[in-house]
Design an enzyme around this catalytic site. Sequence first.
Site, PDB file in Angstrom:
ATOM      1  N   CYS A  51      27.182  23.207 -25.710  1.00  0.00           N
ATOM      2  CA  CYS A  51      26.950  22.466 -24.462  1.00  0.00           C
ATOM      3  C   CYS A  51      27.048  20.966 -24.706  1.00  0.00           C
ATOM      4  O   CYS A  51      27.362  20.211 -23.801  1.00  0.00           O
ATOM      5  CB  CYS A  51      25.583  22.835 -23.906  1.00  0.00           C
ATOM      6  SG  CYS A  51      24.291  22.696 -25.129  1.00  0.00           S
ATOM      7  N   GLU A  98      33.903  21.558 -17.625  1.00  0.00           N
ATOM      8  CA  GLU A  98      33.545  21.997 -18.971  1.00  0.00           C
ATOM      9  C   GLU A  98      34.497  23.094 -19.444  1.00  0.00           C
ATOM     10  O   GLU A  98      34.620  24.127 -18.795  1.00  0.00           O
ATOM     11  CB  GLU A  98      32.110  22.538 -18.966  1.00  0.00           C
ATOM     12  CG  GLU A  98      31.626  22.878 -20.350  1.00  0.00           C
ATOM     13  CD  GLU A  98      30.206  23.408 -20.347  1.00  0.00           C
ATOM     14  OE1 GLU A  98      29.912  24.296 -19.527  1.00  0.00           O
ATOM     15  OE2 GLU A  98      29.411  22.940 -21.172  1.00  0.00           O
ATOM     16  N   LYS A 128      16.172  38.166 -22.030  1.00  0.00           N
ATOM     17  CA  LYS A 128      17.451  38.830 -21.739  1.00  0.00           C
ATOM     18  C   LYS A 128      18.532  38.005 -22.426  1.00  0.00           C
ATOM     19  O   LYS A 128      18.934  36.944 -21.954  1.00  0.00           O
ATOM     20  CB  LYS A 128      17.684  38.851 -20.228  1.00  0.00           C
ATOM     21  CG  LYS A 128      18.596  39.942 -19.687  1.00  0.00           C
ATOM     22  CD  LYS A 128      19.994  40.003 -20.243  1.00  0.00           C
ATOM     23  CE  LYS A 128      20.983  39.073 -19.581  1.00  0.00           C
ATOM     24  NZ  LYS A 128      22.319  39.092 -20.231  1.00  0.00           N
ATOM     25  N   GLY A 186      22.525  28.319 -20.087  1.00  0.00           N
ATOM     26  CA  GLY A 186      23.828  28.909 -19.780  1.00  0.00           C
ATOM     27  C   GLY A 186      24.637  27.958 -18.937  1.00  0.00           C
ATOM     28  O   GLY A 186      24.352  26.757 -18.886  1.00  0.00           O
ATOM     29  N   TRP A 208      25.528  33.041 -25.193  1.00  0.00           N
ATOM     30  CA  TRP A 208      26.068  33.643 -26.413  1.00  0.00           C
ATOM     31  C   TRP A 208      26.341  32.626 -27.507  1.00  0.00           C
ATOM     32  O   TRP A 208      26.630  33.003 -28.626  1.00  0.00           O
ATOM     33  CB  TRP A 208      27.361  34.432 -26.119  1.00  0.00           C
ATOM     34  CG  TRP A 208      28.342  33.749 -25.219  1.00  0.00           C
ATOM     35  CD1 TRP A 208      28.515  34.012 -23.880  1.00  0.00           C
ATOM     36  CD2 TRP A 208      29.278  32.714 -25.536  1.00  0.00           C
ATOM     37  NE1 TRP A 208      29.490  33.200 -23.357  1.00  0.00           N
ATOM     38  CE2 TRP A 208      29.984  32.394 -24.351  1.00  0.00           C
ATOM     39  CE3 TRP A 208      29.598  32.017 -26.700  1.00  0.00           C
ATOM     40  CZ2 TRP A 208      30.967  31.419 -24.296  1.00  0.00           C
ATOM     41  CZ3 TRP A 208      30.578  31.039 -26.660  1.00  0.00           C
ATOM     42  CH2 TRP A 208      31.250  30.752 -25.467  1.00  0.00           C
ATOM     43  N   ASN A 209      26.261  31.347 -27.225  1.00  0.00           N
ATOM     44  CA  ASN A 209      26.798  30.417 -28.229  1.00  0.00           C
ATOM     45  C   ASN A 209      25.870  30.113 -29.403  1.00  0.00           C
ATOM     46  O   ASN A 209      26.351  29.865 -30.496  1.00  0.00           O
ATOM     47  CB  ASN A 209      27.342  29.143 -27.582  1.00  0.00           C
ATOM     48  CG  ASN A 209      26.279  28.373 -26.872  1.00  0.00           C
ATOM     49  OD1 ASN A 209      25.286  28.948 -26.444  1.00  0.00           O
ATOM     50  ND2 ASN A 209      26.461  27.084 -26.752  1.00  0.00           N
ATOM     51  N   GLU A 232      18.755  24.689 -19.039  1.00  0.00           N
ATOM     52  CA  GLU A 232      19.610  23.928 -19.969  1.00  0.00           C
ATOM     53  C   GLU A 232      21.026  24.361 -19.668  1.00  0.00           C
ATOM     54  O   GLU A 232      21.403  25.495 -19.945  1.00  0.00           O
ATOM     55  CB  GLU A 232      19.268  24.265 -21.424  1.00  0.00           C
ATOM     56  CG  GLU A 232      17.862  23.912 -21.850  1.00  0.00           C
ATOM     57  CD  GLU A 232      17.622  22.428 -21.953  1.00  0.00           C
ATOM     58  OE1 GLU A 232      18.567  21.630 -21.739  1.00  0.00           O
ATOM     59  OE2 GLU A 232      16.468  22.057 -22.229  1.00  0.00           O
ATOM     60  N   LEU A 233      21.821  23.451 -19.087  1.00  0.00           N
ATOM     61  CA  LEU A 233      23.117  23.874 -18.543  1.00  0.00           C
ATOM     62  C   LEU A 233      24.292  23.239 -19.297  1.00  0.00           C
ATOM     63  O   LEU A 233      24.164  22.903 -20.457  1.00  0.00           O
ATOM     64  CB  LEU A 233      23.147  23.545 -17.051  1.00  0.00           C
ATOM     65  CG  LEU A 233      21.959  24.127 -16.271  1.00  0.00           C
ATOM     66  CD1 LEU A 233      21.982  23.691 -14.820  1.00  0.00           C
ATOM     67  CD2 LEU A 233      21.913  25.643 -16.373  1.00  0.00           C
TER      68      LEU A 233
HETATM   69  P1  NDP Z   1      26.391  32.162 -18.570  1.00  0.00           P
HETATM   70  O1  NDP Z   1      25.829  31.216 -17.607  1.00  0.00           O
HETATM   71  O2  NDP Z   1      27.518  33.002 -18.165  1.00  0.00           O
HETATM   72  O3  NDP Z   1      25.286  33.172 -19.107  1.00  0.00           O
HETATM   73  C1  NDP Z   1      24.060  32.752 -19.614  1.00  0.00           C
HETATM   74  C2  NDP Z   1      23.092  33.910 -19.550  1.00  0.00           C
HETATM   75  O4  NDP Z   1      22.836  34.209 -18.186  1.00  0.00           O
HETATM   76  C3  NDP Z   1      23.609  35.201 -20.171  1.00  0.00           C
HETATM   77  O5  NDP Z   1      22.536  35.898 -20.758  1.00  0.00           O
HETATM   78  C4  NDP Z   1      24.118  35.955 -18.960  1.00  0.00           C
HETATM   79  O6  NDP Z   1      24.184  37.338 -19.148  1.00  0.00           O
HETATM   80  C5  NDP Z   1      23.047  35.595 -17.955  1.00  0.00           C
HETATM   81  N1  NDP Z   1      23.439  35.786 -16.566  1.00  0.00           N
HETATM   82  C6  NDP Z   1      24.689  35.831 -16.033  1.00  0.00           C
HETATM   83  N2  NDP Z   1      24.606  36.009 -14.692  1.00  0.00           N
HETATM   84  C7  NDP Z   1      23.295  36.087 -14.384  1.00  0.00           C
HETATM   85  C8  NDP Z   1      22.576  36.263 -13.168  1.00  0.00           C
HETATM   86  N3  NDP Z   1      23.192  36.398 -12.002  1.00  0.00           N
HETATM   87  N4  NDP Z   1      21.228  36.298 -13.216  1.00  0.00           N
HETATM   88  C9  NDP Z   1      20.569  36.158 -14.392  1.00  0.00           C
HETATM   89  N5  NDP Z   1      21.198  35.995 -15.578  1.00  0.00           N
HETATM   90  C10 NDP Z   1      22.552  35.950 -15.576  1.00  0.00           C
HETATM   91  O7  NDP Z   1      26.700  31.287 -19.830  1.00  0.00           O
HETATM   92  P2  NDP Z   1      27.372  31.750 -21.167  1.00  0.00           P
HETATM   93  O8  NDP Z   1      26.596  32.831 -21.836  1.00  0.00           O
HETATM   94  O9  NDP Z   1      28.801  31.976 -20.863  1.00  0.00           O
HETATM   95  O10 NDP Z   1      27.156  30.444 -22.074  1.00  0.00           O
HETATM   96  C11 NDP Z   1      27.985  29.361 -21.988  1.00  0.00           C
HETATM   97  C12 NDP Z   1      27.391  28.309 -21.068  1.00  0.00           C
HETATM   98  O11 NDP Z   1      26.079  27.940 -21.475  1.00  0.00           O
HETATM   99  C13 NDP Z   1      28.188  27.028 -21.119  1.00  0.00           C
HETATM  100  O12 NDP Z   1      28.498  26.593 -19.823  1.00  0.00           O
HETATM  101  C14 NDP Z   1      27.283  26.022 -21.807  1.00  0.00           C
HETATM  102  O13 NDP Z   1      27.459  24.717 -21.440  1.00  0.00           O
HETATM  103  C15 NDP Z   1      25.944  26.524 -21.487  1.00  0.00           C
HETATM  104  N6  NDP Z   1      25.013  26.171 -22.551  1.00  0.00           N
HETATM  105  C16 NDP Z   1      24.097  25.188 -22.337  1.00  0.00           C
HETATM  106  C17 NDP Z   1      23.243  24.786 -23.324  1.00  0.00           C
HETATM  107  C18 NDP Z   1      22.210  23.748 -23.076  1.00  0.00           C
HETATM  108  O14 NDP Z   1      21.246  23.708 -23.792  1.00  0.00           O
HETATM  109  N7  NDP Z   1      22.346  22.884 -22.095  1.00  0.00           N
HETATM  110  C19 NDP Z   1      23.272  25.388 -24.650  1.00  0.00           C
HETATM  111  C20 NDP Z   1      24.243  26.418 -24.765  1.00  0.00           C
HETATM  112  C21 NDP Z   1      25.067  26.785 -23.734  1.00  0.00           C
HETATM  113  P3  NDP Z   1      25.618  37.980 -19.545  1.00  0.00           P
HETATM  114  O15 NDP Z   1      25.954  37.424 -20.867  1.00  0.00           O
HETATM  115  O16 NDP Z   1      25.352  39.409 -19.556  1.00  0.00           O
HETATM  116  O17 NDP Z   1      26.582  37.557 -18.460  1.00  0.00           O
END
Ligand code: NDP
Length: 503
Positions: free
Chosen positions: A292, A393, A182, A236, A158-159, A258-259
């Site tokens: 992130c 984090e 998604k 995420g 979402w960010n 990308e975590l």
């Molecule tokens: P999440 O890991 O909660 O979610 C990321 C995506 O994964 C969302 O679309 C989410 O859907 C989906 N998702 C959740 N559970 C599952 C599953 N079991 N199977 C498949 N997809 C799933 O992260 P956030 O959205 O909360 O974002 C914040 C995180 O992302 C932070 O930890 C941040 O560090 C990281 N991030 C990393 C970046 C990078 O480039 N390294 C850049 C930006 C963020 P839903 O929203 O419906 O739960």
Amino acid sequence: MLDRTTQLKSYQTYIDGRWTDAASGKTFQTFDPYTGQPWALLPECDKVDVDIAVEAAFRGFENGPWPKTTASARGKIMRRIAQLIEQHAEHLGQVEVRDNGKLISEMVAQTKYMPEWFYYYGGLADKIQGAVVAVDRPDHFNYILREPVGVCAFITPWNSPLMLTTWKLAPALAAGCTVVIKPSEYTSASLLEFMKLVIAESGLPPGVVNVVTGYGAVAGEPLVAHPKVAKVAFTGGSATGARVNELAAKTFKKVSLELGGKSPNIVFDDCIIDDAVSGAVSGIFAATGQTCIAGSRLLLQETIHDQFVEKLVGMAKTAKLGDPALTETQVGPVTTPPQYQKILSYIDIARGEGAKCVLGGGAAQKEEGGGQYFIKPTIFTGVSNRMRIAQEEVFGPVLSVIKFKDEDEAIEIANDIAYGLGAGVWTQSLKRAHTMARRIKAGTVWINTYRAVSFMMPFGGYKASGLGRENGVEAIEGYLQSKSVWINNGPGGGNPFVMKTAS
Ligand code: NDP
């Protein structure tokens, strides 16, 4: 100016070139983090919709006009996508402000920059080249083809929803893949606007880009697990990334992740102090710390610690909190209610661990420019690198300040962490800058700058911060695979029961 008057705008999703509701007819609400009020309804897709979308992407990849589109023609379509984004950048930025509470000043800059990805990868599309290999056999003509991997699943957070989609979509289209996206349940609206204003108008054939909105466990998991998906590109949190990787492994998909991060921003006493203070502030408080690459561990050389903290607090406390739709606002709301609670709980954890709060330290009230889901820019000093506030984090406007003596200790602290996404170094010594860049275990090291990204520079994590790289020429490799072709122009023969080797 952002129009907040509309009542529950209804969106459909985009599959196989058509606008559609979820097969179940279910919908869910998305909220404006500034007002805390729902503002749009989105289709709640599940496995049924995922199957329809992946089948559309699979057909789009195997048959129809897309696999027959030449690489140069793909490049032209991508340049058209870039132009359409340019036309709609302002609107797309405003939708993200409404949906995720990011500042309009950052969002408009972001959406205006996004076309560069499509120009850059559009230009690369017809420069994907195989090779002719002078193989070690007489009378053979051998070559290597570079082919698109197939249907790609993108799971985005979402960010920075559109920017992070762009980082995946541009190289995937250049390679000739088809995709199903998604987005996060919290911020899907901007992607659907992008589909309507950009993708649907770009000349891409139906089925090349598809969207399933909905929840991670309900729509994300079946997408990652789908046997016809060849590659998953995920951004995420690390825990979700691990789950995605595990699911994808069952059907041997290619995966890029990308975590998260807990990036060290390291300040030496030979730096230009004012630049470093500004870099420390932007490292942690820009985007309300919800990035992130946030420089969430500020490592200060002990000789300048007190002087630096004083200047830092002085600058950070001038931050203007408020409506993210106003250009003068500097810190907006936290995007999601769970994230808001998580940040507050980490502030408690830091206090419980004995860190000293020298700024902020809680929710911001209305009279402070706050309201729903606002957290005051928060700085903790006296943090040791073993504390949870230094290791985990937070993903919010909370900075941990850690002291160090010298280069060796700075490196030890910087690398003593599960993550390895980014790092900042502030110094005027060229020798020290190069030494630190080499010794830090992170995918990006910024010297005398922070939080800069470009379509040209690879981006990704060491260690628990991810797998693979986005951006730069190498990102396209993640969407390609090699095929080795052997042509024997000479005689056959030989023992058919023995593998053919050179000798
Ligand atoms: P999440 O890991 O909660 O979610 C990321 C995506 O994964 C969302 O679309 C989410 O859907 C989906 N998702 C959740 N559970 C599952 C599953 N079991 N199977 C498949 N997809 C799933 O992260 P956030 O959205 O909360 O974002 C914040 C995180 O992302 C932070 O930890 C941040 O560090 C990281 N991030 C990393 C970046 C990078 O480039 N390294 C850049 C930006 C963020 P839903 O929203 O419906 O739960």
